[in-house]
Design a protein around this motif. Structure first.
Motif, PDB file in Angstrom:
ATOM      1  N   PRO A  66      30.196  36.907  42.795  1.00  0.00           N
ATOM      2  CA  PRO A  66      30.092  37.980  41.801  1.00  0.00           C
ATOM      3  C   PRO A  66      30.777  39.255  42.307  1.00  0.00           C
ATOM      4  CG  PRO A  66      27.970  36.920  42.116  1.00  0.00           C
ATOM      5  CD  PRO A  66      28.897  36.388  43.179  1.00  0.00           C
ATOM      6  N   PRO A  67      31.635  39.828  41.475  1.00  0.00           N
ATOM      7  CA  PRO A  67      32.363  41.035  41.883  1.00  0.00           C
ATOM      8  C   PRO A  67      31.563  42.299  41.637  1.00  0.00           C
ATOM      9  CG  PRO A  67      33.056  40.376  39.703  1.00  0.00           C
ATOM     10  CD  PRO A  67      32.069  39.333  40.183  1.00  0.00           C
ATOM     11  N   VAL A  68      32.030  43.389  42.215  1.00  0.00           N
ATOM     12  CA  VAL A  68      31.548  44.710  41.850  1.00  0.00           C
ATOM     13  C   VAL A  68      32.184  45.004  40.495  1.00  0.00           C
ATOM     14  CG1 VAL A  68      31.650  47.166  42.438  1.00  0.00           C
ATOM     15  CG2 VAL A  68      31.322  45.459  44.237  1.00  0.00           C
ATOM     16  N   VAL A  69      31.423  45.594  39.578  1.00  0.00           N
ATOM     17  CA  VAL A  69      31.924  45.865  38.231  1.00  0.00           C
ATOM     18  C   VAL A  69      32.049  47.365  38.036  1.00  0.00           C
ATOM     19  CG1 VAL A  69      31.511  45.548  35.759  1.00  0.00           C
ATOM     20  CG2 VAL A  69      30.799  43.778  37.388  1.00  0.00           C
ATOM     21  N   ALA A  70      33.218  47.794  37.563  1.00  0.00           N
ATOM     22  CA  ALA A  70      33.418  49.208  37.256  1.00  0.00           C
ATOM     23  C   ALA A  70      32.475  49.607  36.122  1.00  0.00           C
ATOM     24  CB  ALA A  70      34.867  49.462  36.855  1.00  0.00           C
ATOM     25  N   GLU A  71      31.918  50.812  36.207  1.00  0.00           N
ATOM     26  CA  GLU A  71      31.006  51.266  35.164  1.00  0.00           C
ATOM     27  C   GLU A  71      31.716  51.473  33.838  1.00  0.00           C
ATOM     28  OE1 GLU A  71      28.375  54.464  36.127  1.00  0.00           O
ATOM     29  OE2 GLU A  71      28.076  53.702  38.159  1.00  0.00           O
ATOM     30  N   ARG A  72      32.954  51.928  33.899  1.00  0.00           N
ATOM     31  CA  ARG A  72      33.783  52.118  32.713  1.00  0.00           C
ATOM     32  C   ARG A  72      35.188  51.670  33.080  1.00  0.00           C
ATOM     33  NH1 ARG A  72      31.272  56.577  33.866  1.00  0.00           N
ATOM     34  NH2 ARG A  72      33.136  57.757  34.318  1.00  0.00           N
ATOM     35  N   PRO A  73      35.993  51.251  32.117  1.00  0.00           N
ATOM     36  CA  PRO A  73      37.301  50.700  32.457  1.00  0.00           C
ATOM     37  C   PRO A  73      38.411  51.649  32.895  1.00  0.00           C
ATOM     38  CG  PRO A  73      36.792  50.368  30.131  1.00  0.00           C
ATOM     39  CD  PRO A  73      35.605  51.012  30.757  1.00  0.00           C
ATOM     40  N   PRO A  74      38.360  52.947  32.659  1.00  0.00           N
ATOM     41  CA  PRO A  74      39.505  53.764  33.075  1.00  0.00           C
ATOM     42  C   PRO A  74      39.793  53.630  34.575  1.00  0.00           C
ATOM     43  CG  PRO A  74      38.029  55.058  31.698  1.00  0.00           C
ATOM     44  CD  PRO A  74      37.328  53.764  32.014  1.00  0.00           C
ATOM     45  N   PRO A  75      41.048  53.826  34.965  1.00  0.00           N
ATOM     46  CA  PRO A  75      41.435  53.684  36.374  1.00  0.00           C
ATOM     47  C   PRO A  75      40.556  54.443  37.372  1.00  0.00           C
ATOM     48  CG  PRO A  75      43.379  53.841  35.033  1.00  0.00           C
ATOM     49  CD  PRO A  75      42.213  54.083  34.110  1.00  0.00           C
ATOM     50  N   PRO A  76      40.115  55.686  37.098  1.00  0.00           N
ATOM     51  CA  PRO A  76      39.252  56.351  38.094  1.00  0.00           C
ATOM     52  C   PRO A  76      37.961  55.575  38.361  1.00  0.00           C
ATOM     53  CG  PRO A  76      40.096  57.980  36.561  1.00  0.00           C
ATOM     54  CD  PRO A  76      40.475  56.614  36.013  1.00  0.00           C
ATOM     55  N   CYS A  77      37.445  54.903  37.333  1.00  0.00           N
ATOM     56  CA  CYS A  77      36.232  54.112  37.520  1.00  0.00           C
ATOM     57  C   CYS A  77      36.509  52.867  38.359  1.00  0.00           C
ATOM     58  CB  CYS A  77      35.628  53.733  36.177  1.00  0.00           C
ATOM     59  SG  CYS A  77      35.069  55.182  35.264  1.00  0.00           S
ATOM     60  N   LEU A  78      37.704  52.298  38.212  1.00  0.00           N
ATOM     61  CA  LEU A  78      38.080  51.165  39.063  1.00  0.00           C
ATOM     62  C   LEU A  78      38.184  51.602  40.515  1.00  0.00           C
ATOM     63  CD1 LEU A  78      40.741  49.284  36.935  1.00  0.00           C
ATOM     64  CD2 LEU A  78      38.503  48.456  37.626  1.00  0.00           C
ATOM     65  N   VAL A  79      38.730  52.778  40.738  1.00  0.00           N
ATOM     66  CA  VAL A  79      38.828  53.300  42.102  1.00  0.00           C
ATOM     67  C   VAL A  79      37.425  53.520  42.664  1.00  0.00           C
ATOM     68  CG1 VAL A  79      39.595  55.243  43.524  1.00  0.00           C
ATOM     69  CG2 VAL A  79      41.110  54.305  41.774  1.00  0.00           C
ATOM     70  N   GLU A  80      36.527  54.100  41.881  1.00  0.00           N
ATOM     71  CA  GLU A  80      35.139  54.293  42.322  1.00  0.00           C
ATOM     72  C   GLU A  80      34.501  52.966  42.688  1.00  0.00           C
ATOM     73  OE1 GLU A  80      32.240  56.355  39.866  1.00  0.00           O
ATOM     74  OE2 GLU A  80      33.721  57.945  39.545  1.00  0.00           O
ATOM     75  N   ALA A  81      34.679  51.959  41.841  1.00  0.00           N
ATOM     76  CA  ALA A  81      34.112  50.642  42.109  1.00  0.00           C
ATOM     77  C   ALA A  81      34.720  50.041  43.365  1.00  0.00           C
ATOM     78  CB  ALA A  81      34.324  49.717  40.905  1.00  0.00           C
ATOM     79  N   ALA A  82      36.021  50.214  43.552  1.00  0.00           N
ATOM     80  CA  ALA A  82      36.692  49.686  44.740  1.00  0.00           C
ATOM     81  C   ALA A  82      36.144  50.348  46.005  1.00  0.00           C
ATOM     82  CB  ALA A  82      38.200  49.899  44.638  1.00  0.00           C
ATOM     83  N   VAL A  83      35.978  51.654  45.975  1.00  0.00           N
ATOM     84  CA  VAL A  83      35.428  52.364  47.144  1.00  0.00           C
ATOM     85  C   VAL A  83      34.007  51.873  47.408  1.00  0.00           C
ATOM     86  CG1 VAL A  83      34.665  54.623  47.982  1.00  0.00           C
ATOM     87  CG2 VAL A  83      36.913  54.387  46.904  1.00  0.00           C
ATOM     88  N   GLY A  84      33.214  51.698  46.371  1.00  0.00           N
ATOM     89  CA  GLY A  84      31.856  51.185  46.545  1.00  0.00           C
ATOM     90  C   GLY A  84      31.847  49.788  47.131  1.00  0.00           C
ATOM     91  N   ALA A  85      32.788  48.947  46.720  1.00  0.00           N
ATOM     92  CA  ALA A  85      32.858  47.579  47.242  1.00  0.00           C
ATOM     93  C   ALA A  85      33.216  47.578  48.715  1.00  0.00           C
ATOM     94  CB  ALA A  85      33.889  46.767  46.453  1.00  0.00           C
ATOM     95  N   VAL A  86      34.148  48.433  49.108  1.00  0.00           N
ATOM     96  CA  VAL A  86      34.566  48.492  50.505  1.00  0.00           C
ATOM     97  C   VAL A  86      33.445  49.028  51.391  1.00  0.00           C
ATOM     98  CG1 VAL A  86      36.177  49.605  52.113  1.00  0.00           C
ATOM     99  CG2 VAL A  86      37.016  48.618  49.977  1.00  0.00           C
ATOM    100  N   ARG A  87      32.726  50.001  50.875  1.00  0.00           N
ATOM    101  CA  ARG A  87      31.614  50.575  51.648  1.00  0.00           C
ATOM    102  C   ARG A  87      30.439  49.619  51.741  1.00  0.00           C
ATOM    103  NH1 ARG A  87      31.827  56.752  49.415  1.00  0.00           N
ATOM    104  NH2 ARG A  87      33.631  57.362  50.651  1.00  0.00           N
ATOM    105  N   GLY A  88      30.395  48.648  50.834  1.00  0.00           N
ATOM    106  CA  GLY A  88      29.384  47.609  50.880  1.00  0.00           C
ATOM    107  C   GLY A  88      28.081  48.031  50.354  1.00  0.00           C
TER     108      GLY A  88
END
Length: 89
Positions: A67-89
């Protein structure tokens, strides 16, 4: 039916070791796995995944991926937020 990767691209994929992979649609996830086969599935199994939304997340899970981390909203800044959260674990 999708395209297969040539041998040079497959070799490069085997050397590629990403920390994170972001998928923006269910179709991109399916197309990636269709083109890369087991090598692509192995690559995705050893990295963190981020999905643009719940539909893409469900597609990744249906394809047999963690199961992936899911962005809260689809705009690119939300994807970046989700990516940072995934890396931080």
């Amino acid at each position: 039916s999708g395209k297969s990767l040539d041998e040079a691209t497959r070799a490069e994929l085997a050397r590629f070791d990403p920390n994170l992979v972001i998928f923006g649609s269910p179709r991109t996830a399916g197309a990636f796995l269709e083109a890369t086969g087991e090598a692509g599935k192995a690559l995705l199994a050893r990295t963190r995944l981020v999905a643009i939304g719940p539909t893409t997340a469900a597609a990744l899970t249906a394809l047999g991926l963690a199961p992936p981390v899911v962005a809260e909203r689809p705009p690119p800044p939300c994807l970046v937020e989700a990516a940072v959260g995934a890396v931080r674990g």
